[in-house]
Structure formats: structure tokens, C-alpha cells
Design an enzyme around this catalytic site. Structure first.
Site, PDB file in Angstrom:
ATOM      1  N   ASN A   1      60.738  38.406  11.326  1.00  0.00           N
ATOM      2  CA  ASN A   1      59.779  37.306  11.430  1.00  0.00           C
ATOM      3  C   ASN A   1      58.879  37.548  12.655  1.00  0.00           C
ATOM      4  O   ASN A   1      59.336  37.486  13.801  1.00  0.00           O
ATOM      5  CB  ASN A   1      60.593  36.013  11.557  1.00  0.00           C
TER       6      ASN A   1
ATOM      7  N   GLU B   1      72.561  40.175   4.879  1.00  0.00           N
ATOM      8  CA  GLU B   1      72.497  38.903   4.160  1.00  0.00           C
ATOM      9  C   GLU B   1      73.024  37.769   5.040  1.00  0.00           C
ATOM     10  O   GLU B   1      74.098  37.910   5.654  1.00  0.00           O
ATOM     11  CB  GLU B   1      73.350  39.006   2.890  1.00  0.00           C
TER      12      GLU B   1
ATOM     13  N   ASP C   1      69.752  32.601  14.318  1.00  0.00           N
ATOM     14  CA  ASP C   1      69.725  31.938  13.025  1.00  0.00           C
ATOM     15  C   ASP C   1      69.316  30.502  13.300  1.00  0.00           C
ATOM     16  O   ASP C   1      69.859  29.856  14.207  1.00  0.00           O
ATOM     17  CB  ASP C   1      71.065  31.994  12.294  1.00  0.00           C
ATOM     18  N   SER C   2      68.338  30.049  12.577  1.00  0.00           N
ATOM     19  CA  SER C   2      67.786  28.746  12.878  1.00  0.00           C
ATOM     20  C   SER C   2      67.446  28.017  11.600  1.00  0.00           C
ATOM     21  O   SER C   2      67.390  28.621  10.529  1.00  0.00           O
ATOM     22  CB  SER C   2      66.539  28.901  13.752  1.00  0.00           C
TER      23      SER C   2
ATOM     24  N   ASP D   1      56.638  24.498  11.319  1.00  0.00           N
ATOM     25  CA  ASP D   1      55.931  23.969  12.496  1.00  0.00           C
ATOM     26  C   ASP D   1      54.831  22.955  12.150  1.00  0.00           C
ATOM     27  O   ASP D   1      54.703  21.937  12.850  1.00  0.00           O
ATOM     28  CB  ASP D   1      55.324  25.109  13.324  1.00  0.00           C
TER      29      ASP D   1
ATOM     30  N   LYS E   1      55.183  25.501  23.017  1.00  0.00           N
ATOM     31  CA  LYS E   1      56.300  25.406  22.069  1.00  0.00           C
ATOM     32  C   LYS E   1      57.586  25.920  22.717  1.00  0.00           C
ATOM     33  O   LYS E   1      58.656  25.326  22.542  1.00  0.00           O
ATOM     34  CB  LYS E   1      55.984  26.192  20.779  1.00  0.00           C
TER      35      LYS E   1
ATOM     36  N   HIS F   1      63.867  24.696  20.053  1.00  0.00           N
ATOM     37  CA  HIS F   1      65.276  25.037  19.909  1.00  0.00           C
ATOM     38  C   HIS F   1      65.528  26.484  20.355  1.00  0.00           C
ATOM     39  O   HIS F   1      66.508  26.774  21.019  1.00  0.00           O
ATOM     40  CB  HIS F   1      65.684  24.840  18.439  1.00  0.00           C
ATOM     41  N   ARG F   2      64.593  27.393  20.022  1.00  0.00           N
ATOM     42  CA  ARG F   2      64.775  28.801  20.413  1.00  0.00           C
ATOM     43  C   ARG F   2      64.619  28.953  21.925  1.00  0.00           C
ATOM     44  O   ARG F   2      65.350  29.689  22.568  1.00  0.00           O
ATOM     45  CB  ARG F   2      63.756  29.679  19.667  1.00  0.00           C
TER      46      ARG F   2
END
Ligand code: IMP
Length: 191
Positions: free
Chosen positions: A9, A38, A67-68, A148, A167, A172-173
Site C-alpha cells: 500500500n 494471506e 494490520d489495520s 480516509d 494525519k 492509529h498508525r
């Protein structure tokens, strides 16, 4: 200081580079282009650990995985760990979410992020962060990625209306990264 970030991403990669100045963040595509892992575990934490361990094994580099997902109160926490699989594209995921919430009075939601770094020594470092807000009635803003444009933070703006730096302060990240950054930087400095 080299760190592999196990993601394809581009939005997450750009955010992580902003959060870790001074660290050479190598993307999964650069380091191990053919590896696919996976995300089939039941929790954000277990998926992040699985990805971090798999990329470490394939590359030999300290590997960080995230992982979010988005948890919506009126949907009983959905889409949650299924956030990426909720619909085929970002635009379709947003359309489905707004349709599911059409009659909802409660639009409260939060993002969760689990981070895991796997080191060649076998050590693991884990962190967790959340970002609380509400789902907008319609998308707004051109920055960011994923959900977003429909995630409204307490200032009234969506995450897509914020700069990357703004941001990172709220996300969270960003929170998960700040939780592990001192140990991560110390550990990378020793390798
Ligand atoms: P994964 O962590 O790559 O499995 O992503 C889970 C899903 O949540 C994807 O659809 C992402 O686009 C979305 N997501 C994760 N973090 C964010 C974020 O910071 N903003 C918007 N969407 C996000």
C-alpha cells in the site's frame, strides 16, 4: 538503519517514511517482490505478526508489518479485520459502508492498527494504536487512502482533508508507531 515494511500500500509506505525519519524504509515490492502473505488470522495482531515473520524469513531484514482496519459501532465492529475484503476497491468499500449506515443514528467508529517488527535475532516488537471518530454522510477530501474520505475526526475534518503530517499526529498508525519508536530505533541502531 534498514527496515523492510511489509506492505504493498503506497499510502501506508509514505506515512511510515514520515513517521520514521532517519530510517531507510525498504518496501516489500523492492525487497521480495513475489512474496504474498494471506491475512487469514482472526485478529489484527496475529495478522501483523504473521506478515512480519514471513517477510523476515524471505528477506533476512528486520521486517515491520501493519494490520489495520475500521470498526464501526452500528455494525457491531465490522468491517474490522475484514476491512480490506469488505468490497473490491476503496471506492466500492466507501459506497457499501455509506449504504449500510444509511439509517444509522450512531456513526461512531474507530481505526485500529497493530504493528509488529520481527528481527533476525527472533525478537518481536509489537504496538497498538487507535483513532476515534465518526463516519461522514458523504466522502470529502483528496489526501490519504482507503476509508480516509469518510472518517471524520473531532475537528470536523475527514482524514482525507488533512496533510500527511496532520494525519500522522492523529492516526492509529501514528499512535502505534510512537508506542514502539524508541525501542525500534534503539534496536535498529544495534543491528
Ligand atoms: P490492511 O491493513 O492493508 O489489511 O488494510 C485494511 C483496510 O483498512 C484497507 O481497506 C485499508 O485501506 C483500510 N485502512 C487501513 N488504514 C487506513 C487508514 O489509515 N485510512 C483509511 N483506510 C485505512
Amino acid at each position: 538503519m534498514k527496515l523492510l515494511f511489509a506492505t504493498t500500500n503506497a499510502g501506508k509506505l509514505a506515512e511510515l517514511r514520515e513517521l520514521l525519519p532517519g530510517v531507510e524504509v525498504i518496501s516489500a515490492a523492492e525487497a521480495v517482490p513475489h512474496l504474498e502473505v494471506e491475512e487469514d488470522r482472526d485478529t489484527f495482531e496475529a495478522n501483523a505478526e504473521k506478515k512480519a515473520r514471513s517477510y523476515l524469513q524471505a528477506s533476512g531484514l528486520p521486517s515491520l508489518a501493519d494490520d489495520s482496519g475500521l470498526c464501526v459501532e452500528a455494525l457491531g465492529g465490522r468491517p474490522g479485520v475484514q476491512s480490506a475484503r469488505y468490497a473490491p476497491s476503496d471506492a466500492e468499500r466507501i459506497t457499501r459502508l455509506l449504504a449500510e449506515l444509511q439509517r444509522a443514528n450512531n456513526r461512531k467508529a474507530h481505526f485500529t492498527c497493530a504493528l509488529c517488527v520481527a528481527f533476525p535475532s527472533g525478537e518481536l516488537l509489537t504496538g497498538h494504536g487507535e483513532c476515534h471518530g465518526e463516519i461522514a454522510l458523504a466522502p470529502r477530501g483528496a489526501h490519504g487512502f482507503g476509508y480516509d474520505p469518510v472518517f471524520v475526526v473531532p475537528s470536523g475534518k475527514t482524514l482525507a482533508e488533512l496533510t500527511r503530517a496532520e494525519k500522522a499526529q492523529l492516526s492509529h498508525r501514528g499512535a502505534a508507531m510512537r508506542a514502539i519508536a524508541p525501542q525500534l530505533l534503539a534496536r535498529l541502531g544495534r543491528s
